[in-house]
Design a protein around this motif. Structure first.
Motif, PDB file in Angstrom:
ATOM      1  N   ALA A   7       0.867  -1.188   0.000  1.00  0.00           N
ATOM      2  CA  ALA A   7       0.000   0.000   0.000  1.00  0.00           C
ATOM      3  C   ALA A   7       0.895   1.228   0.000  1.00  0.00           C
ATOM      4  O   ALA A   7       1.867   1.298   0.765  1.00  0.00           O
ATOM      5  CB  ALA A   7      -0.912   0.002   1.220  1.00  0.00           C
ATOM      6  N   ILE A   8       0.584   2.183  -0.873  1.00  0.00           N
ATOM      7  CA  ILE A   8       1.410   3.390  -1.010  1.00  0.00           C
ATOM      8  C   ILE A   8       0.541   4.604  -0.716  1.00  0.00           C
ATOM      9  O   ILE A   8      -0.502   4.797  -1.361  1.00  0.00           O
ATOM     10  CB  ILE A   8       1.966   3.512  -2.458  1.00  0.00           C
ATOM     11  CG1 ILE A   8       2.739   2.250  -2.845  1.00  0.00           C
ATOM     12  CG2 ILE A   8       2.840   4.754  -2.607  1.00  0.00           C
ATOM     13  CD1 ILE A   8       2.915   2.088  -4.364  1.00  0.00           C
ATOM     14  N   ILE A   9       0.989   5.428   0.235  1.00  0.00           N
ATOM     15  CA  ILE A   9       0.240   6.670   0.518  1.00  0.00           C
ATOM     16  C   ILE A   9       0.921   7.792  -0.251  1.00  0.00           C
ATOM     17  O   ILE A   9       2.048   8.175   0.058  1.00  0.00           O
ATOM     18  CB  ILE A   9       0.238   7.003   2.023  1.00  0.00           C
ATOM     19  CG1 ILE A   9      -0.220   5.801   2.844  1.00  0.00           C
ATOM     20  CG2 ILE A   9      -0.634   8.231   2.292  1.00  0.00           C
ATOM     21  CD1 ILE A   9      -0.130   6.024   4.355  1.00  0.00           C
ATOM     22  N   GLY A  10       0.233   8.318  -1.264  1.00  0.00           N
ATOM     23  CA  GLY A  10       0.777   9.434  -2.048  1.00  0.00           C
ATOM     24  C   GLY A  10       1.148   8.995  -3.451  1.00  0.00           C
ATOM     25  O   GLY A  10       1.852   7.991  -3.636  1.00  0.00           O
ATOM     26  N   SER A  11       0.675   9.753  -4.437  1.00  0.00           N
ATOM     27  CA  SER A  11       0.895   9.374  -5.838  1.00  0.00           C
ATOM     28  C   SER A  11       1.932  10.249  -6.532  1.00  0.00           C
ATOM     29  O   SER A  11       1.989  10.296  -7.760  1.00  0.00           O
ATOM     30  CB  SER A  11      -0.426   9.453  -6.609  1.00  0.00           C
ATOM     31  OG  SER A  11      -0.817  10.817  -6.694  1.00  0.00           O
ATOM     32  N   GLY A  32      -5.080  11.510  -1.684  1.00  0.00           N
ATOM     33  CA  GLY A  32      -6.147  12.386  -1.186  1.00  0.00           C
ATOM     34  C   GLY A  32      -6.210  13.716  -1.915  1.00  0.00           C
ATOM     35  O   GLY A  32      -7.122  14.515  -1.689  1.00  0.00           O
ATOM     36  N   GLY A  33      -5.239  13.982  -2.789  1.00  0.00           N
ATOM     37  CA  GLY A  33      -5.234  15.246  -3.538  1.00  0.00           C
ATOM     38  C   GLY A  33      -5.265  14.973  -5.029  1.00  0.00           C
ATOM     39  O   GLY A  33      -5.936  14.053  -5.497  1.00  0.00           O
ATOM     40  N   THR A  34      -4.477  15.754  -5.777  1.00  0.00           N
ATOM     41  CA  THR A  34      -4.455  15.586  -7.236  1.00  0.00           C
ATOM     42  C   THR A  34      -3.445  14.505  -7.604  1.00  0.00           C
ATOM     43  O   THR A  34      -2.317  14.524  -7.105  1.00  0.00           O
ATOM     44  CB  THR A  34      -4.059  16.915  -7.919  1.00  0.00           C
ATOM     45  OG1 THR A  34      -4.879  17.947  -7.376  1.00  0.00           O
ATOM     46  CG2 THR A  34      -4.252  16.860  -9.411  1.00  0.00           C
ATOM     47  N   PHE A  35      -3.840  13.603  -8.497  1.00  0.00           N
ATOM     48  CA  PHE A  35      -2.960  12.504  -8.858  1.00  0.00           C
ATOM     49  C   PHE A  35      -1.657  13.034  -9.458  1.00  0.00           C
ATOM     50  O   PHE A  35      -1.668  13.913 -10.330  1.00  0.00           O
ATOM     51  CB  PHE A  35      -3.645  11.550  -9.860  1.00  0.00           C
ATOM     52  CG  PHE A  35      -2.886  10.263 -10.007  1.00  0.00           C
ATOM     53  CD1 PHE A  35      -3.174   9.169  -9.212  1.00  0.00           C
ATOM     54  CD2 PHE A  35      -1.820  10.167 -10.894  1.00  0.00           C
ATOM     55  CE1 PHE A  35      -2.432   7.994  -9.309  1.00  0.00           C
ATOM     56  CE2 PHE A  35      -1.075   9.009 -10.992  1.00  0.00           C
ATOM     57  CZ  PHE A  35      -1.381   7.920 -10.197  1.00  0.00           C
ATOM     58  N   GLY A  36      -0.542  12.505  -8.969  1.00  0.00           N
ATOM     59  CA  GLY A  36       0.770  12.925  -9.489  1.00  0.00           C
ATOM     60  C   GLY A  36       1.554  13.770  -8.510  1.00  0.00           C
ATOM     61  O   GLY A  36       2.753  13.987  -8.694  1.00  0.00           O
ATOM     62  N   GLY A  37       0.866  14.292  -7.475  1.00  0.00           N
ATOM     63  CA  GLY A  37       1.586  14.986  -6.393  1.00  0.00           C
ATOM     64  C   GLY A  37       2.062  16.385  -6.728  1.00  0.00           C
ATOM     65  O   GLY A  37       1.650  16.994  -7.728  1.00  0.00           O
ATOM     66  N   THR A  38       2.979  16.871  -5.893  1.00  0.00           N
ATOM     67  CA  THR A  38       3.397  18.273  -5.913  1.00  0.00           C
ATOM     68  C   THR A  38       4.193  18.642  -7.151  1.00  0.00           C
ATOM     69  O   THR A  38       3.883  19.619  -7.838  1.00  0.00           O
ATOM     70  CB  THR A  38       4.246  18.559  -4.653  1.00  0.00           C
ATOM     71  OG1 THR A  38       3.459  18.240  -3.504  1.00  0.00           O
ATOM     72  CG2 THR A  38       4.673  20.015  -4.594  1.00  0.00           C
ATOM     73  N   CYS A  39       5.260  17.879  -7.434  1.00  0.00           N
ATOM     74  CA  CYS A  39       6.191  18.279  -8.496  1.00  0.00           C
ATOM     75  C   CYS A  39       5.447  18.463  -9.810  1.00  0.00           C
ATOM     76  O   CYS A  39       5.582  19.495 -10.478  1.00  0.00           O
ATOM     77  CB  CYS A  39       7.296  17.235  -8.621  1.00  0.00           C
ATOM     78  SG  CYS A  39       8.504  17.631  -9.879  1.00  0.00           S
ATOM     79  N   LEU A  40       4.625  17.488 -10.171  1.00  0.00           N
ATOM     80  CA  LEU A  40       3.923  17.560 -11.449  1.00  0.00           C
ATOM     81  C   LEU A  40       2.860  18.652 -11.462  1.00  0.00           C
ATOM     82  O   LEU A  40       2.776  19.432 -12.411  1.00  0.00           O
ATOM     83  CB  LEU A  40       3.262  16.195 -11.751  1.00  0.00           C
ATOM     84  CG  LEU A  40       2.347  16.191 -12.980  1.00  0.00           C
ATOM     85  CD1 LEU A  40       3.150  16.410 -14.253  1.00  0.00           C
ATOM     86  CD2 LEU A  40       1.550  14.896 -13.064  1.00  0.00           C
ATOM     87  N   ASN A  41       2.045  18.710 -10.411  1.00  0.00           N
ATOM     88  CA  ASN A  41       0.847  19.558 -10.471  1.00  0.00           C
ATOM     89  C   ASN A  41       1.064  20.998 -10.029  1.00  0.00           C
ATOM     90  O   ASN A  41       0.484  21.916 -10.594  1.00  0.00           O
ATOM     91  CB  ASN A  41      -0.264  18.923  -9.629  1.00  0.00           C
ATOM     92  CG  ASN A  41      -0.736  17.614 -10.233  1.00  0.00           C
ATOM     93  OD1 ASN A  41      -1.278  17.603 -11.331  1.00  0.00           O
ATOM     94  ND2 ASN A  41      -0.504  16.507  -9.533  1.00  0.00           N
ATOM     95  N   VAL A  42       1.872  21.190  -8.983  1.00  0.00           N
ATOM     96  CA  VAL A  42       1.996  22.550  -8.421  1.00  0.00           C
ATOM     97  C   VAL A  42       3.441  22.897  -8.050  1.00  0.00           C
ATOM     98  O   VAL A  42       3.673  23.854  -7.312  1.00  0.00           O
ATOM     99  CB  VAL A  42       1.102  22.704  -7.145  1.00  0.00           C
ATOM    100  CG1 VAL A  42      -0.370  22.743  -7.501  1.00  0.00           C
ATOM    101  CG2 VAL A  42       1.394  21.620  -6.122  1.00  0.00           C
ATOM    102  N   GLY A  43       4.395  22.110  -8.517  1.00  0.00           N
ATOM    103  CA  GLY A  43       5.773  22.324  -8.059  1.00  0.00           C
ATOM    104  C   GLY A  43       6.749  22.540  -9.187  1.00  0.00           C
ATOM    105  O   GLY A  43       6.579  23.435 -10.024  1.00  0.00           O
TER     106      GLY A  43
END
Ligand SMILES: Cc1cc2nc3c(=O)[nH]c(=O)nc-3n(C[C@H](O)[C@H](O)[C@H](O)COP(=O)(O)OP(=O)(O)OC[C@H]3O[C@@H](n4cnc5c(N)ncnc54)[C@H](O)[C@@H]3O)c2cc1C
Ligand SMILES: NC(=O)c1ccc[n+]([C@@H]2O[C@H](COP(=O)([O-])OP(=O)(O)OC[C@H]3O[C@@H](n4cnc5c(N)ncnc54)[C@H](O)[C@@H]3O)[C@@H](O)[C@H]2O)c1
Length: 472
Positions: A7-11, A32-43
């Protein structure tokens, strides 16, 4: 209760753990947020997609000095923003569909999850999941200080500022770190009037003093830089704009009007979102999940069986290349419990994509001098200006420099700090030398350096390493 092999928490970086070796095994990935996490979506990715056009816009200002008259006739914010997010959102969506619908043995849970036992998790909707192995790759989030008015709609963090409906005419940035420096460059180059409110005397204070001091000077020349200033309140003016009240170093009061306020005051690990403390996992003072060199989560200093963590939630380095490295280590360790790999955090580099660009690796001069005193060795330091080499001279560069630090007896490179064009590329051969144990003297004279490339500034810095105290 559904049981999984993994099980992995965080995509974000967690998503990279699902390798072909897991085919036929059952995996849960929980986001629980946008798939792909910070770097891809907002980083990293959208910011650098803004940095590049910002640099094109900025070139118009700089070219005149060299006799080339380029005029910036406009910035189409909507086109700029939509180009970036049309590309990014489709990558995120494709990843989500692939994990959620197309991979037979992978279940995607799109909600928050918390630990209820070492390897048991409960989702927000009440589903219970257990797994043989659990990886916490839950990342970090922006910290918003407790200042009245920071809940106004004009106030943003890096999560939302890139999606503004229109380019602000005036922006106030609170903070003097990585995010503040990058967004000041982006927005001001695109034409926004940028003011920075920085608590301390210098920006980027975590870096080598020469970089921090010289960058602060450059920042002051480009933006309205208020060092030693604290924002005490932000209030709405009723016309869409806001006014920030600031206190200066000697207690002087100042007001700054802005259309948008960007809060860039650091990021905290998301361990609290996972309930890691409730099940007794060790947390560092700043909220990081404590791990050992193999990325195993610790309880009272001992590894918890089958629980791992990586990236911003557990790392002292909130950097994507570090999260990626740790993900590669965990990928190996999950599958090879008897031959664990350790993470290598010896020479972690970083770059700040601001203007001028900055790159850093290893010890600062201050740390190197402390180390020399402790070990009875001597540290050599060189500072080479871009303008002293042919290409820097051609660019008529007046601010760029390379600072190198090495141990006298062995030539071991201890640190490198570069400010100026292409700093993030120029530093890579130094990172390579540090990792593979190439000493400064061999690095300088044991290879060709292309003339008249900008890399000659690194060559010359290597050749001019001297003891800082005697200059000899
Ligand atoms: C504006 C900005 C610019 C940056 N630029 C750079 C750069 O240029 N270079 C660089 O190296 N680094 C950069 N970084 C840092 C980099 O983005 C992070 O270090 C990296 O993305 C961390 O990856 P991660 O996998 O640890 O976490 P993330 O990518 O954040 O993934 C964690 C995921 O876990 C989810 N999650 C958290 N808790 C739970 C829970 N309880 N249940 C379910 N899901 C949960 C989150 O929603 C999130 O999507 C930047 C960061 C920002 C904010
Ligand atoms: N190019 C990159 O690699 C890159 C780019 C952006 C972000 N990041 C990562 O994200 C992390 C977070 O970035 P960041 O810029 O938010 O953090 P930071 O730690 O770099 O800087 C935070 C700044 O906010 C100031 N600050 C903290 N609390 C404050 C308060 N209450 N009031 C006023 N000022 C306050 C600090 O003094 C500092 O200047 C970075 O440390 C970095 O690891 C990396």
């Amino acid at each position: 209760m559904t049981h999984y092999d993994l099980a992995i928490i965080g995509s974000g970086s967690g998503n990279t753990l699902i390798t072909p070796e897991w085919d036929g095994k059952k995996i849960a990935i929980i986001e629980g947020g946008t798939f792909g996490g910070t770097c891809l979506n907002v980083g990293c990715i959208p910011t650098k997609m803004f940095v590049y056009p910002a640099e094109l816009a900025r070139a118009a200002t700089d070219a005149g000095r060299l006799g080339v008259d380029v005029q910036l006739t406009g910035v189409r914010w909507e086109a700029l923003r939509d180009r970036i997010f049309t590309r990014i959102d489709s990558i995120s969506e494709a990843g989500r569909t692939y994990r959620g619908a197309e991979l037979e043995d992978v279940d995607l849970y799109e909600e928050e999850v918390r630990f209820t036992g070492d390897r048991t998790l409960k989702t927000a909707s009440g589903e219970v999941i257990s797994a043989d192995q659990v990886v916490i790759a839950a990342g970090s989030r922006a910290v918003v200080p407790d200042i009245p008015g920071l809940d106004l709609p004009q106030v943003h963090t890096s999560d939302t500022v890139m999606r503004l409906t229109e380019q602000p005419r005036r922006m106030l940035i609170i903070g003097g770190g990585y995010i503040a420096a990058e967004f000041a460059h982006i927005f001001s180059s695109l034409g926004t009037d940028v003011t920075l409110a920085v608590r301390s005397e210098f920006m980027l204070r975590s870096l080598d003093d020469t970089v921090s001091e010289q960058f602060t000077e450059s920042a002051r020349a480009q933006w309205k830089l208020l060092t030693g200033h604290q924002v005490s309140r932000v209030s709405s003016n009723g016309d869409g704009s806001v006014t920030a009240d600031l206190a200066g170093p000697d207690g002087t009061a100042l007001q700054v009007e802005a259309d948008v306020v960007l809060v860039a005051t650091g990021r905290k690990p998301n361990s609290d979102r996972t309930g890691a403390a409730e099940v007794g996992f060790d947390l560092a003072e700043d909220g990081r999940v404590e791990v050992d060199v193999f990325q195993r989560v610790l309880r009272r200093g001992q590894p918890v069986e089958g629980v791992w963590a990586l990236g911003d939630v557990s790392s002292p380095f909130q950097l994507k290349h570090v999260a990626n490295h740790e993900a590669r280590v965990v990928t190996h360790n999950l599958l090879h419990p008897d031959a664990l790999h350790a993470s290598d955090h010896r020479y972690v580099p970083a770059a700040v994509f601001t203007r001028p660009q900055i790159a850093t690796v290893g010890l600062t001069e201050e740390q190197a001098l402390e180390r020399a005193e402790r070990t009875g060795s001597k540290a050599l330091v060189a500072v080479q200006q871009y303008g002293s080499t042919a290409y820097g001279w051609a660019m008529e560069d007046t601010t760029g420099f390379v600072k190198l630090i090495a141990e006298e007896d062995t030539g071991t490179i201890l640190g490198a700090h570069i400010m100026g064009q292409d700093a993030s590329n120029l530093i890579q051969p130094v990172i390579q030398a540090m990792h593979f144990g190439l000493d400064a003297f061999t690095m300088a004279r044991g290879q060709y350096w292309i003339h008249p490339a900008l890399t000659e500034v690194v060559e010359n810095a290597l050749l001019s390493l001297k003891t800082p105290s005697t200059g000899g």
